[in-house]
Motif scaffolding. Structure first.
Motif, PDB file in Angstrom:
ATOM      1  N   ARG A  96       7.984  65.424  58.044  1.00  0.00           N
ATOM      2  CA  ARG A  96       9.375  65.400  57.579  1.00  0.00           C
ATOM      3  C   ARG A  96       9.856  66.802  57.170  1.00  0.00           C
ATOM      4  N   GLU A 104       4.340  63.931  55.543  1.00  0.00           N
ATOM      5  CA  GLU A 104       5.079  64.610  54.472  1.00  0.00           C
ATOM      6  C   GLU A 104       4.543  66.041  54.330  1.00  0.00           C
ATOM      7  N   GLU A 143       3.916  67.712  51.841  1.00  0.00           N
ATOM      8  CA  GLU A 143       2.871  67.843  50.805  1.00  0.00           C
ATOM      9  C   GLU A 143       1.485  67.533  51.385  1.00  0.00           C
ATOM     10  N   GLU A 144       1.445  66.674  52.426  1.00  0.00           N
ATOM     11  CA  GLU A 144       0.152  66.353  53.049  1.00  0.00           C
ATOM     12  C   GLU A 144      -0.390  67.581  53.795  1.00  0.00           C
TER      13      GLU A 144
END
Ligand code: NAD
Length: 251
Positions: free
Chosen positions: A192, A218, A220-221
């Motif tokens: 994303r 995401e 953050e991943e």
């Protein structure tokens, strides 16, 4: 392992998307972080958000176009003058187009190659002297499924630039291994970004159907993966490409 050193990280393309998530993750881990990007306006907003760390001299925000090699060299010089070391480089800045083979111009080809591929080479070249002296370094090249699978949703120039990054990863990894410097590539797909908010629902659903995990990723991943690869414990991993794509491509 020397855990006492406060590591210094440079992240290119850090004003939004994956670069921002990675830079913020490294900052949250107590590293000093230089956020590099083109957009002064977006960097100013980020500086406001991280005012506590910026005023404690743990974050700097530098407007630099990574396709201008003299400017990036100067930025690396300024970071070294300020913090005296560079331990981590994340070559994340990149542009993607969807231009067909028929419509590709030399101008667009050159712009993509200099932003995505030549910058990876020249920023790495600029930081590696300091890393060699320190006998410690971590370089991450943000490639793409485009460089592995050549999907028709991305231009040939983009795919070629991302494949080129995978070759540079191995060349630098081999050359720098004797100095305690690891070099790895991260290869995402369908993570994303702000851009994804504008993709029509139908198109997004079609994209998700091709991902076994059944959702988009995401930022953050990706940042967590980079966090491991740039950590003190990441020293035995080099020259590798890490796919983070929900199973979209399995090798
Ligand atoms: N999001 C994904 O699903 C995905 C998939 C595959 C690969 N990638 C790669 O990950 C990286 C980040 O992607 P993203 O989705 O966060 O993109 P994004 O467009 O949201 O962010 C790109 C960042 O790079 C910066 N940038 C672009 N050209 C620059 C230049 N010449 N000089 C300095 N900064 C520049 C932009 O300002 C921005 O901060 C890119 O290299 C991209 O190819 C992303």
């Amino acid at each position: 392992m020397d855990n006492k050193v406060q590591r210094v990280a440079v992240v290119t393309g850090a004003s939004q998307g994956l670069g921002k998530a990675i830079a913020e993750k490294l900052l949250s881990e107590g590293k000093k972080v230089a956020f590099l990007s083109r957009s002064q306006k977006k960097l100013d907003l980020l500086r406001e958000q991280h005012l506590d760390k910026a005023s404690r001299d743990e974050a700097v925000f530098m407007a630099v176009d990574v396709s201008e090699h003299e400017a990036t060299k100067q930025a690396v010089h300024d970071i070294l003058s300020k913090w005296d070391r560079i331990d981590i480089l994340v070559n994340n800045a990149g542009i993607r187009t969807q231009t067909s083979i028929e419509d590709m111009t030399l101008e667009e080809w050159d712009q993509i190659m200099s932003t995505n591929l030549a910058s990876t080479f020249f920023v790495s070249q600029a930081v590696m002297h300091a890393m060699k002296e320190q006998k410690w370094g971590r370089i991450i090249n943000m490639s793409s499924i485009g460089g592995q699978d050549g999907p028709l949703t991305s231009s040939a120039a983009y795919c070629a630039s991302k494949a080129g990054q995978l070759a540079l990863t191995k060349v630098f990894a081999r050359s720098l291994a004797p100095y305690g410097i690891t070099v790895n590539a991260v290869s995402p797909a369908a993570v994303r970004t702000p851009e994804m908010d504008n993709v029509p629902t139908e198109k997004l659903e079609k994209m998700i159907q091709m991902i076994p995990i059944g959702r988009v990723g995401e930022a953050e991943e990706v940042a967590d993966l980079v966090s491991y690869l740039t950590s003190e414990n990441g020293g035995f991993v080099t020259g590798a490409t890490f796919d983070i794509n929900g199973g979209r491509l399995m090798r």
